[in-house]
Design a protein around this motif. Sequence first.
Motif, PDB file in Angstrom:
ATOM      1  N   ALA A 109      -7.690  -0.081   1.261  1.00 41.55           N
ATOM      2  CA  ALA A 109      -6.593   1.430   1.026  1.00 41.55           C
ATOM      3  C   ALA A 109      -7.068   2.034   0.220  1.00 41.55           C
ATOM      4  O   ALA A 109      -7.944   1.820  -1.008  1.00 41.55           O
ATOM      5  CB  ALA A 109      -5.006   0.350   0.135  1.00 41.55           C
ATOM      6  N   LYS A 110      -7.461   2.994   0.837  1.00 43.70           N
ATOM      7  CA  LYS A 110      -7.325   4.752  -0.141  1.00 43.70           C
ATOM      8  C   LYS A 110      -6.285   5.542  -1.057  1.00 43.70           C
ATOM      9  O   LYS A 110      -5.344   5.167  -0.794  1.00 43.70           O
ATOM     10  CB  LYS A 110      -8.001   6.060   1.488  1.00 43.70           C
ATOM     11  CG  LYS A 110      -8.834   7.059   0.324  1.00 43.70           C
ATOM     12  CD  LYS A 110      -8.967   7.657   1.190  1.00 43.70           C
ATOM     13  CE  LYS A 110      -9.785   9.042   0.478  1.00 43.70           C
ATOM     14  NZ  LYS A 110     -10.242   9.287   2.211  1.00 43.70           N
ATOM     15  N   ILE A 111      -6.751   4.949  -2.088  1.00 39.26           N
ATOM     16  CA  ILE A 111      -5.907   5.106  -2.758  1.00 39.26           C
ATOM     17  C   ILE A 111      -5.801   6.597  -3.401  1.00 39.26           C
ATOM     18  O   ILE A 111      -6.459   7.878  -2.972  1.00 39.26           O
ATOM     19  CB  ILE A 111      -6.331   5.134  -4.860  1.00 39.26           C
ATOM     20  CG1 ILE A 111      -7.065   5.518  -5.324  1.00 39.26           C
ATOM     21  CG2 ILE A 111      -6.467   3.151  -4.087  1.00 39.26           C
ATOM     22  CD1 ILE A 111      -8.485   4.186  -6.620  1.00 39.26           C
TER      23      ILE A 111
ATOM     24  N   CYS B 220       0.672  -1.029  -0.207  1.00 45.24           N
ATOM     25  CA  CYS B 220      -0.380  -0.378  -0.015  1.00 45.24           C
ATOM     26  C   CYS B 220       0.492   1.286   0.596  1.00 45.24           C
ATOM     27  O   CYS B 220       1.065   2.226  -0.812  1.00 45.24           O
ATOM     28  CB  CYS B 220      -0.695   0.164   1.142  1.00 45.24           C
ATOM     29  SG  CYS B 220      -2.553  -0.962   0.595  1.00 45.24           S
TER      30      CYS B 220
ATOM     31  N   CYS C 184      -0.566   4.321  -1.239  1.00 47.25           N
ATOM     32  CA  CYS C 184      -2.517   3.938  -0.315  1.00 47.25           C
ATOM     33  C   CYS C 184      -2.198   4.230   1.243  1.00 47.25           C
ATOM     34  O   CYS C 184      -1.158   4.194   2.099  1.00 47.25           O
ATOM     35  CB  CYS C 184      -3.197   2.986  -0.976  1.00 47.25           C
ATOM     36  SG  CYS C 184      -2.848   2.693  -2.594  1.00 47.25           S
ATOM     37  N   THR C 185      -3.114   4.826   1.273  1.00 52.81           N
ATOM     38  CA  THR C 185      -3.839   4.818   2.817  1.00 52.81           C
ATOM     39  C   THR C 185      -4.222   3.614   3.364  1.00 52.81           C
ATOM     40  O   THR C 185      -5.555   3.319   2.169  1.00 52.81           O
ATOM     41  CB  THR C 185      -3.776   6.165   3.696  1.00 52.81           C
ATOM     42  OG1 THR C 185      -5.008   6.459   2.953  1.00 52.81           O
ATOM     43  CG2 THR C 185      -2.829   6.823   2.941  1.00 52.81           C
ATOM     44  N   TYR C 186      -4.353   3.358   5.092  1.00 50.58           N
ATOM     45  CA  TYR C 186      -4.971   2.272   5.262  1.00 50.58           C
ATOM     46  C   TYR C 186      -5.283   2.353   6.863  1.00 50.58           C
ATOM     47  O   TYR C 186      -4.644   2.971   7.533  1.00 50.58           O
ATOM     48  CB  TYR C 186      -4.294   0.958   4.953  1.00 50.58           C
ATOM     49  CG  TYR C 186      -2.846   0.385   5.279  1.00 50.58           C
ATOM     50  CD1 TYR C 186      -3.022   0.375   6.656  1.00 50.58           C
ATOM     51  CD2 TYR C 186      -1.793   1.261   4.646  1.00 50.58           C
ATOM     52  CE1 TYR C 186      -1.258  -0.118   6.897  1.00 50.58           C
ATOM     53  CE2 TYR C 186      -0.568   0.960   5.112  1.00 50.58           C
ATOM     54  CZ  TYR C 186      -0.355   1.065   6.237  1.00 50.58           C
ATOM     55  OH  TYR C 186       0.941   1.058   6.479  1.00 50.58           O
TER      56      TYR C 186
ATOM     57  N   PHE D 107     -10.896   3.665  -3.611  1.00 55.31           N
ATOM     58  CA  PHE D 107      -9.943   2.506  -2.700  1.00 55.31           C
ATOM     59  C   PHE D 107     -10.154   1.095  -3.590  1.00 55.31           C
ATOM     60  O   PHE D 107     -10.782   1.240  -4.300  1.00 55.31           O
ATOM     61  CB  PHE D 107     -11.253   1.916  -1.762  1.00 55.31           C
ATOM     62  CG  PHE D 107     -11.672   2.943  -0.667  1.00 55.31           C
ATOM     63  CD1 PHE D 107     -10.827   3.291   0.815  1.00 55.31           C
ATOM     64  CD2 PHE D 107     -12.501   4.307  -0.889  1.00 55.31           C
ATOM     65  CE1 PHE D 107     -11.132   4.622   1.772  1.00 55.31           C
ATOM     66  CE2 PHE D 107     -12.965   5.843   0.296  1.00 55.31           C
ATOM     67  CZ  PHE D 107     -12.322   5.016   1.228  1.00 55.31           C
TER      68      PHE D 107
ATOM     69  N   SER E 179      -9.815   3.712  -9.151  1.00 59.14           N
ATOM     70  CA  SER E 179      -9.442   2.213  -8.311  1.00 59.14           C
ATOM     71  C   SER E 179      -9.585   1.370  -9.697  1.00 59.14           C
ATOM     72  O   SER E 179      -8.433   0.849  -9.724  1.00 59.14           O
ATOM     73  CB  SER E 179     -10.715   1.846  -7.872  1.00 59.14           C
ATOM     74  OG  SER E 179     -11.934   1.455  -8.195  1.00 59.14           O
TER      75      SER E 179
END
Length: 382
Positions: A321-323, A303, A308-310, A357, A329
């Motif tokens: 995960a946020k892209i 990630c 990406c964040t998670y 995400f 996506s």
Amino acid sequence: MLPQAKRLNDVKEYYFSTKLREVRSLIDQGKPIINLGIGSPDLAPPATVMDALKNADIHGYQSYQGLPELRKAMALFYKKYYKVDLTFENEVLPLMGSKEGILHISMAFLNEGDQVLIPDPGYPTYSSVTKLIQAVPITYALKEGNNWWPDFEEIEKSDLSKVKIMWVNYPHMPTGSNASQKLFEELIAFGKKHRILIVNDNPYSFVLNDHPKSILSVSGAKDIAIELNSLSKTFNMAGWRVGMVVGHKTYLDAILKVKSNMDSGMYYGIQKGAVEALGLSSDWFDDMNKVYKERREIIWKICEQLDCTYDKESSGLFVWAKIPSNTNSTELTDHILYDYDVFITPGIVFGSQGEGFIRFSLCVDRSKMMEVLGRLNKPQIS
């Protein structure tokens, strides 16, 4: 050619059915695809469960309600881990996987034109089965800022008079969000207020989750709620197709009317294996989750390579995960598939709120995950 039934006009083939054909085609072309998209456990079931299956020597039709000892084992499992009392004779109904239960429940309680509240993001089968029954799916938005929980005030702005069922799913797929006891209490109160059957789909309780919960632990929940559960993820028995629906006898009797006309009972050996699994100690979950924790650490690194964040507090078999904001996506996952030979699921598959995400599965050996890390090598995303 004979035309298809009208009920199929608004139903598409399941995303993973079509996408995996494409993935297989790429593999056939010699592409070294690594599949991080599917939540099919690769770990083995418990050895004692395998022994019970091997030793089965009964091959005839079985009871539509399952072996009494299986229902007892399911009731004891609920008592031990969820602190929920169930009468095994009539409050537990084994299923050939909980996905079967989604159809049976819908057929048992929905008439044409009835409405169904469906989470967005959420499991696509809730919507497709609703359409097959010729009921009407009404999505309710789950948002990151609200911990992926329902916004009851927003839902109640709509006319709910035709709504018969509300699907919920905690721990939530795909986001991994966990329900609090307060949320379950609010769901039960909401169901009673509007005479809506609340169905909690609960297959991820024991995956990376120290506090398994059942919606039936709420006082009075059986009046308006039932729960689906499964051995697929809990005991790595996905292909065995063993699940259950639990709740008040009145609800289960209606579901049994459908089920008993759809199958001829679960294979005896599978039932015996399920009994063995349900009686295992909690050490099984500790050992399984040790493996998943190690894999999740690698997915988190993947990630980070993708910017990406998670959420480290999420549960279940996936990492949501946020892209980066400058892509979507599908573009991102196609880029990774075609340029790096890695399949990841785009969040849009799970509904409009899933855009922005992507979802990673933990059902891949850590060596393969490390290979993905090496392949990506900090790609430039545009």
